[in-house]
Design an enzyme around this catalytic site. Structure first.
Site, PDB file in Angstrom:
ATOM      1  N   ASP A 305       0.841  -1.349   0.101  1.00  0.00           N
ATOM      2  CA  ASP A 305       0.234   0.048  -0.093  1.00  0.00           C
ATOM      3  C   ASP A 305       0.759   1.317  -0.096  1.00  0.00           C
ATOM      4  OD1 ASP A 305      -2.309   1.368   0.062  1.00  0.00           O
ATOM      5  OD2 ASP A 305      -2.978   0.683   1.944  1.00  0.00           O
ATOM      6  N   ASP A 365     -10.803   4.005  -1.223  1.00  0.00           N
ATOM      7  CA  ASP A 365     -11.533   3.445  -0.183  1.00  0.00           C
ATOM      8  C   ASP A 365     -13.050   3.402  -0.170  1.00  0.00           C
ATOM      9  OD1 ASP A 365      -8.770   2.981   0.441  1.00  0.00           O
ATOM     10  OD2 ASP A 365      -9.194   3.206   2.513  1.00  0.00           O
TER      11      ASP A 365
END
Ligand code: 9PG
Length: 491
Positions: A305, A365
């Site tokens: 990430d 997200d």
């Protein structure tokens, strides 16, 4: 020179051009395609997983994300104040005949901007190849994806694993007892991967188990495997927090600006975090060790990430273009992880990840809420966590499916701690089916019996997917129209 397509003649500036199927390959540091008429809409392709991808109205100038250039986790900071619409690697416009004209870089480091009647592409340094297509939208993007596969490679062609991920229910609040409880509850549900997210590590930079995992990461991986799942682990290997031991002990490993100051990679976890200079030989040796250790613990699914940090502008030990530095770092990561380890790239520059990673997050997200009004209305930022933002950008990245497994983020089945309405939950579930990547974070203990059944059905039912419009799909017999969600507000 001129390029002739059925129904369209373009004025072209480039060093050379060559026919490639129904399209053309151009070469140059800067190339430009000029149409007879100014287009109305531009396909904007954001820099990394979370950055906005969407069709935009060209008569509305871009509004900078606030504070401009200080939120590299939203989009490429270099172009934060650009007065014109542009995107990373590719751009497209709608033509009067209903077709699209697409210009796309075939190597890392490219950008495409809309200039009146023209599409202009440039590489940040040096020259390279470009692909031009004119045709039906789906066909033009598919042709570009084929060209990218040839140049950069493709991975992840088999069905994507079905993943349970800890982030969207527990956030950093994971611990051994919490994880054990979820593992027990999941028995009987058809997942392949059980993935621990942020919350297990000591710090960004110190990739060792924290006090909430006293038995250690290897013991946990063994337990996950014994329960029938591939152990998955989240790491952000290119970033460092000032509170970490790494930051204190290795200040010389950080990416610096021209003044010699560390380059902030964003604000999260209560403060700034910084990027590593992945061209530094000592950083490379350390990175190899961090990845190899995680695989040796038993985690053969890695969610990596905040990867864009390795592609931020800065002064590097090796003076190479920033997206090339990123790609080299990812090549090293792939070598260290081995061919058999699944790599899901998140917060990742899209084009320079292709061919090296198995899966790619294709949007920002999700969250158990639909609209993130604060980030959208006050910061002009469409990357805030929320169902609508994730849906919008992911829908505009589905053309990547033939290059990499496309992860639109998790779907929800729980009603507990969830503000999403039933149709909103359904939209995210449908999106995941279409993207071909099924993941959820719902703890089984939070699910009502009918919700657990719905999750099980969704995980196991095979359904034929076909696209019948820009935002319209057939899922089996059922028509799904995402256009209604984007209506009037598709950025
Ligand atoms: C863990 C999370 C989850 C999630 C990732 C990523 O802009 N931001 O500050 C920002 C913070 C977190 C974030 C995305 C953006 O989420 O996408 O799935 O792994 O990290 O911290």
């Amino acid at each position: 020179m001129r390029l002739i397509f059925a129904g369209l003649e373009l004025e072209v500036q480039a060093e050379s051009s060559q026919a490639a199927g129904t399209g053309y390959v151009l070469h140059g540091g800067t190339v430009q395609l000029t149409q007879p008429e100014a287009p109305a809409r531009f396909f904007r392709h954001g820099w990394q997983s979370w950055s906005l991808a969407s069709w935009l109205e060209l008569d509305k100038p871009p509004v900078p994300i606030q504070p401009p250039g200080r939120r590299p986790q939203a989009d490429d900071p270099v172009y934060a104040l650009s007065p014109r619409h542009g995107g990373s690697a590719l751009g497209a416009v709608e033509c009067p005949d209903g077709k699209v004209l697409l210009l796309g870089a075939l190597a890392p480091g490219g950008r495409v901007e809309a200039h009146g009647r023209a599409l202009r592409g440039f590489y940040e340094s040096g020259a390279g190849d470009w692909f031009v297509a004119h045709g039906e939208e789906a066909a033009a993007f598919a042709h570009y994806a084929e060209m990218l596969a040839e140049r950069l490679g493709q991975r992840g062609q088999s069905p994507a694993p079905r993943v349970w991920c800890s982030w969207y229910s527990f956030y950093t609040g994971i611990s051994e007892p919490v994880i054990h409880q979820v593992l027990e509850g999941l028995q009987g549900l058809p997942f392949e991967v059980f993935q621990l997210d942020d919350g297990w590590q000591q710090d960004m930079g110190d990739w060792e188990a924290n006090e909430k995992f006293p038995s250690g990461m290897q013991a946990l991986a063994r337990r996950i495997r014994a329960m029938g799942y591939t152990p998955g682990l989240w790491m952000a290997p290119f970033i460092v927090r000032p509170s970490s031991r790494l930051y204190r002990e290795r200040p010389d490993w950080l990416l610096k600006d021209a003044q010699g100051e560390p380059v902030p990679a964003g604000i999260n976890w209560g403060g700034f975090y910084y990027a590593l200079d992945t061209t530094h030989p000592q950083v490379q040796a350390w990175l190899r060790g961090v990845i190899q250790r995680a695989v040796a613990w038993g985690y053969t699914y890695l969610k990596l990430d905040f990867l864009y940090a390795a592609a931020l502008p800065g002064v590097r030990q090796q003076n190479i273009p920033r997206e090339q530095a990123y790609r080299e770092a990812m090549r090293l990561v792939r070598e260290a992880a081995g061919e058999e380890t699944y790599i899901l790239a998140c917060g990742a520059p899209v084009l320079p990840s292709l061919g090296l990673v198995d899966g790619l997050r294709i949007g920002p997200d999700v969250a158990p809420l639909w609209r993130n009004e604060d980030r959208e209305d006050y910061l002009h930022d469409l990357t805030g966590p929320g169902g609508l933002n994730a849906l919008r950008t992911s829908l505009h990245r589905l053309w990547l499916r033939r290059l990499v497994q496309t992860d639109p983020d998790v779907a929800y089945f729980r009603t507990r701690y969830n503000l999403l309405s039933p149709p909103q939950r359904q939209a995210l579930q449908d999106l995941a089916k279409i993207a071909g990547f099924l993941a959820t974070s719902d703890p089984p203990q939070w699910l009502e019996p009918d919700e657990r059944q719905a999750l099980e059905r969704w995980l196991s039912e095979e359904v034929a997917v076909s696209q019948i419009g820009r935002y319209r799909f057939l899922l089996g017999e059922r028509e799904v129209d995402f256009g209604e969600w984007l209506g009037g507000r598709d950025a």
